[in-house]
Design an enzyme around this catalytic site. Structure first.
Site, PDB file in Angstrom:
ATOM      1  N   GLY A   1       0.734  -1.383  -0.138  1.00  0.00           N
ATOM      2  CA  GLY A   1       0.057  -0.091  -0.108  1.00  0.00           C
ATOM      3  C   GLY A   1       0.857   1.239  -0.030  1.00  0.00           C
TER       4      GLY A   1
ATOM      5  N   CYS B   1       5.511  -6.009   1.668  1.00  0.00           N
ATOM      6  CA  CYS B   1       5.427  -4.643   1.627  1.00  0.00           C
ATOM      7  C   CYS B   1       4.706  -3.885   2.638  1.00  0.00           C
ATOM      8  CB  CYS B   1       5.295  -4.278   0.265  1.00  0.00           C
ATOM      9  SG  CYS B   1       6.103  -2.519  -0.084  1.00  0.00           S
TER      10      CYS B   1
ATOM     11  N   HIS C   1       8.552  -7.817  -3.345  1.00  0.00           N
ATOM     12  CA  HIS C   1       7.130  -8.550  -3.782  1.00  0.00           C
ATOM     13  C   HIS C   1       7.372  -9.674  -4.733  1.00  0.00           C
ATOM     14  CE1 HIS C   1       4.867  -4.496  -3.456  1.00  0.00           C
ATOM     15  NE2 HIS C   1       6.179  -4.084  -3.341  1.00  0.00           N
TER      16      HIS C   1
ATOM     17  N   GLU D   1       4.984 -11.390  -5.847  1.00  0.00           N
ATOM     18  CA  GLU D   1       3.928 -11.384  -6.933  1.00  0.00           C
ATOM     19  C   GLU D   1       4.678 -10.996  -8.359  1.00  0.00           C
ATOM     20  OE1 GLU D   1       3.979  -9.392  -4.512  1.00  0.00           O
ATOM     21  OE2 GLU D   1       2.872  -7.725  -4.920  1.00  0.00           O
TER      22      GLU D   1
ATOM     23  N   SER E   1     -21.137 -11.051 -27.830  1.00  0.00           N
ATOM     24  CA  SER E   1     -20.328 -10.180 -28.721  1.00  0.00           C
ATOM     25  C   SER E   1     -19.461 -11.080 -29.527  1.00  0.00           C
ATOM     26  CB  SER E   1     -19.515  -9.343 -27.937  1.00  0.00           C
ATOM     27  OG  SER E   1     -18.474  -9.862 -27.227  1.00  0.00           O
ATOM     28  N   GLY E   2     -19.175 -12.325 -29.161  1.00  0.00           N
ATOM     29  CA  GLY E   2     -18.315 -13.299 -29.649  1.00  0.00           C
ATOM     30  C   GLY E   2     -16.799 -13.038 -28.901  1.00  0.00           C
ATOM     31  N   GLY E   3     -16.814 -12.071 -28.116  1.00  0.00           N
ATOM     32  CA  GLY E   3     -15.524 -12.233 -27.441  1.00  0.00           C
ATOM     33  C   GLY E   3     -15.531 -13.174 -26.174  1.00  0.00           C
ATOM     34  N   VAL E   4     -14.069 -13.324 -25.788  1.00  0.00           N
ATOM     35  CA  VAL E   4     -14.303 -14.470 -24.852  1.00  0.00           C
ATOM     36  C   VAL E   4     -14.962 -14.410 -23.693  1.00  0.00           C
ATOM     37  CG1 VAL E   4     -12.362 -15.729 -23.538  1.00  0.00           C
ATOM     38  CG2 VAL E   4     -11.529 -14.103 -25.216  1.00  0.00           C
ATOM     39  N   ASP E   5     -15.265 -13.396 -23.049  1.00  0.00           N
ATOM     40  CA  ASP E   5     -15.882 -13.379 -21.559  1.00  0.00           C
ATOM     41  C   ASP E   5     -17.445 -13.804 -22.110  1.00  0.00           C
ATOM     42  OD1 ASP E   5     -13.805 -12.427 -20.714  1.00  0.00           O
ATOM     43  OD2 ASP E   5     -14.240 -10.555 -20.485  1.00  0.00           O
ATOM     44  N   SER E   6     -18.039 -13.027 -23.012  1.00  0.00           N
ATOM     45  CA  SER E   6     -19.517 -13.306 -23.350  1.00  0.00           C
ATOM     46  C   SER E   6     -19.711 -14.760 -23.888  1.00  0.00           C
ATOM     47  CB  SER E   6     -20.423 -12.178 -24.004  1.00  0.00           C
ATOM     48  OG  SER E   6     -19.822 -12.269 -25.373  1.00  0.00           O
ATOM     49  N   SER E   7     -18.833 -15.115 -24.631  1.00  0.00           N
ATOM     50  CA  SER E   7     -18.772 -16.520 -25.111  1.00  0.00           C
ATOM     51  C   SER E   7     -18.822 -17.576 -24.054  1.00  0.00           C
ATOM     52  CB  SER E   7     -17.666 -16.864 -26.363  1.00  0.00           C
ATOM     53  OG  SER E   7     -17.723 -15.820 -27.093  1.00  0.00           O
TER      54      SER E   7
ATOM     55  N   LYS F   1      -8.838 -13.444 -16.346  1.00  0.00           N
ATOM     56  CA  LYS F   1      -8.965 -13.949 -17.797  1.00  0.00           C
ATOM     57  C   LYS F   1      -8.412 -15.235 -18.218  1.00  0.00           C
ATOM     58  CE  LYS F   1     -10.106 -11.779 -21.742  1.00  0.00           C
ATOM     59  NZ  LYS F   1     -11.437 -10.861 -21.900  1.00  0.00           N
TER      60      LYS F   1
END
Ligand code: XMP
Length: 513
Positions: free
Chosen positions: A56, A83, A172, A174, A226-232, A369
């Site tokens: 932070g 951190c 860090h 990560e 939409s044909g995008g990854v998320d909506s598909s 994602k």
């Protein structure tokens, strides 16, 4: 909760999402919660297997500095402070934090005590590089702790109280620059917290399908696809859960890439859902005639999209649920900040005002994602859909500089297809995060055979990025660019010059409009 669970308490660090992604990569489910939006009792009732404090921007001594209830260290749950989180642990448990004379920033050589359980890693030597970014440091450790790493300028780069399972790192783990950083996180969640690794997309699919069935019952669901990854992937998941109770509306505004509208339709034609494709190109072109200003184009497309969707939805009548493909980064980021609007984004989500429904469902709300992609594969979607690069809602309309014409669209679709084919052929289609062609409004003189030409310039854009907030131009080999340029000027009419965009974001943006 159906899974083992690690809680990430967010103190406003810039890497909070990255920590969560790393934990998920270890097949452990985690959620990020702002430190001030959860009480100790709530934490207890969630029964986390471990807790991670993020970094932070503040100093533990600052006015109103974020803090935690000391009782968190008495829950018997392992804690890892990163951190600011490490300084907070030291501060709350009676150690001392001071301000460095000069900040420690960047790759830093660090000496480790490899007996510490966090650092028991094959290949981690006593000296290793870590990513530091801090101004304060722990000068005195709390009673019961021992120092497990240090650097030339930071006496406590890591500390532990193994008996109480409390661990802290000033650096860090990560961030990729920390060598073996992910292994350290793995050691914490899998060995110290003893999570078994029950978070896999196969398990998630089963649980989510069951939960969606219970929630939806015999209700009707509407999804803008939409044909995008998320909506598909959302469509695939809902289809497995409730089949034909799901209606997907695919508004084809005519600004998709070459053949893409048909590909989306083909991908979903055989699924057990109601799939409606609305071919609305004429309507969109009508509204956009004579318009060349980018924001106006974006606004018109966004509004027209909603109108077309709404008209279709009205034909279906009232539905119980409106489904959206919201994913976890949007959830973590939502409501944070008043950043200036650079471009008004149009997505197929965000329609609730216009459709008659009772509730929104977001089946991907807790996924990153990369998890959405894995889930898509798990559900049987093709690689073409699952690995589709991001595509802006307004589509090619914002990749034609100035007014959109039918001819311009055709030229851009053809050139873009060639670029995509060549990138795939060269094997860069997954390593380059986004790549596309832009039709500029600039004409220049060229020579073709014995004739003078006066035609348009096409720009190629390809970027590597992890978050799309910043981006580098992709270092595509000249040989590949040469083939692209040569094919485009030879195969696509009205293009006599090809340029490659080598600006980073910022100061440029990824799209040109
Ligand atoms: P910029 O051009 O702002 O783009 O650097 C960042 C990322 O966002 C995508 N983009 C959009 N995505 N609706 C979307 O869903 C939009 O209106 C939109 N505009 C840009 C862009 O393709 C890049 O991945």
């Amino acid at each position: 909760m159906d899974h083992e669970f690690v809680l990430i308490l967010d103190f406003g660090g810039q890497y909070n999402q990255l920590i969560a992604r790393r934990v998920r990569e270890c097949n452990v489910y985690c959620e990020v919660k702002p430190y001030n939006k959860i009480t100790l009792d709530e934490i207890r009732s969630l029964s986390p297997k471990g807790i991670i404090f993020t970094g932070g921007p503040q100093s533990v001594y600052g006015d109103g500095a974020p803090t935690v209830d000391k009782g968190i260290f008495e829950l018997g749950v392992p804690v890892l402070g990163i951190c600011y989180g490490s300084q907070l642990m030291a501060h709350v448990l009676g150690g001392r934090v001071q301000t460095c004379e000069s900040s420690e920033y960047g790759k830093t050589e660090t000496e480790f005590d490899t007996d510490c359980e966090l650092f028991r890693i094959d290949g981690l030597g006593e000296k290793n590089t870590v990513w530091m970014s801090h101004t304060d440091y722990i000068s005195d450790i709390p009673r019961g702790f021992k120092i497990t790493a240090h650097t030339a300028h930071c006496p406590v780069a890591a500390m532990e109280n193994a008996e109480k399972k409390l661990y802290a790192v000033q650096f860090h783990p990560e961030v990729n620059h920390t060598v073996h950083g992910t292994d350290m996180i793995y050691n914490f969640v899998r060995n110290i917290c003893q999570c078994s690794g029950d978070w896999t997309m196969g398990n998630y699919a089963q649980t989510a399908i069951k939960q969606l069935r219970e929630k939806i019952g015999s209700g009707k669901v509407l999804l803008a696809l939409s044909g995008g990854v998320d909506s598909s992937v959302a469509a695939a998941l809902l289809s497995k859960a409730v089949g034909s109770q799901l209606t997907c509306i695919f508004v084809d505004h005519g600004f998709m890439r070459k053949n893409e509208g048909d590909e989306v339709e083909a991908a979903f034609r055989d699924w057990d859902i109601n799939f409606i494709r609305v071919n609305a190109k004429a309507q969109f072109m009508d509204k956009l005639r004579g318009v060349s200003e980018p924001e106006t184009k974006r606004k018109i497309i966004g509004e027209e999209f909603i109108r077309v969707f709404e008209r279709q939805a009205k034909k279906i009548g009232a539905v119980d649920y409106l489904a959206q493909g919201t994913i976890y980064p949007d959830v973590i980021e939502s409501g944070s900040g008043d950043a200036a609007v650079i471009k008004s984004h149009h997505n197929v989500g965000g329609l609730p005002d216009y459709v008659d429904f009772k509730e929104i469902i977001e089946p991907l709300r807790m996924l990153f994602k990369d998890e959405v992609r894995k889930l898509g594969t798990e559900l049987g979607l093709s690689d073409t859909l699952v690995w589709r690069q991001p595509f802006p809602g307004p589509g090619l309309a914002i990749r034609i500089i100035g007014e959109i014409t039918d001819e311009g669209l055709e030229v851009l679709q053809d050139a873009d297809l060639i670029f995509r084919e060549e990138i795939a052929k060269a094997g860069f289609d997954r390593s380059i995060n986004q790549y596309f062609a832009v039709l500029t409004n600039m004409r220049s003189v060229g020579v073709m055979g014995d004739f003078r030409t006066y035609d348009y310039t096409l720009a190629l854009r390809a970027v590597t990025t992890t978050d799309f907030m910043t981006a580098e131009f992709a270092r595509i080999p000249y040989e590949v660019l040469e083939v692209c340029a040569s094919r485009i000027v030879n195969e696509v009419k009205n293009i006599n010059r090809v340029v490659y965009d080598i600006t980073t974001k910022p100061p440029a943006t990824i799209e040109w409009e």
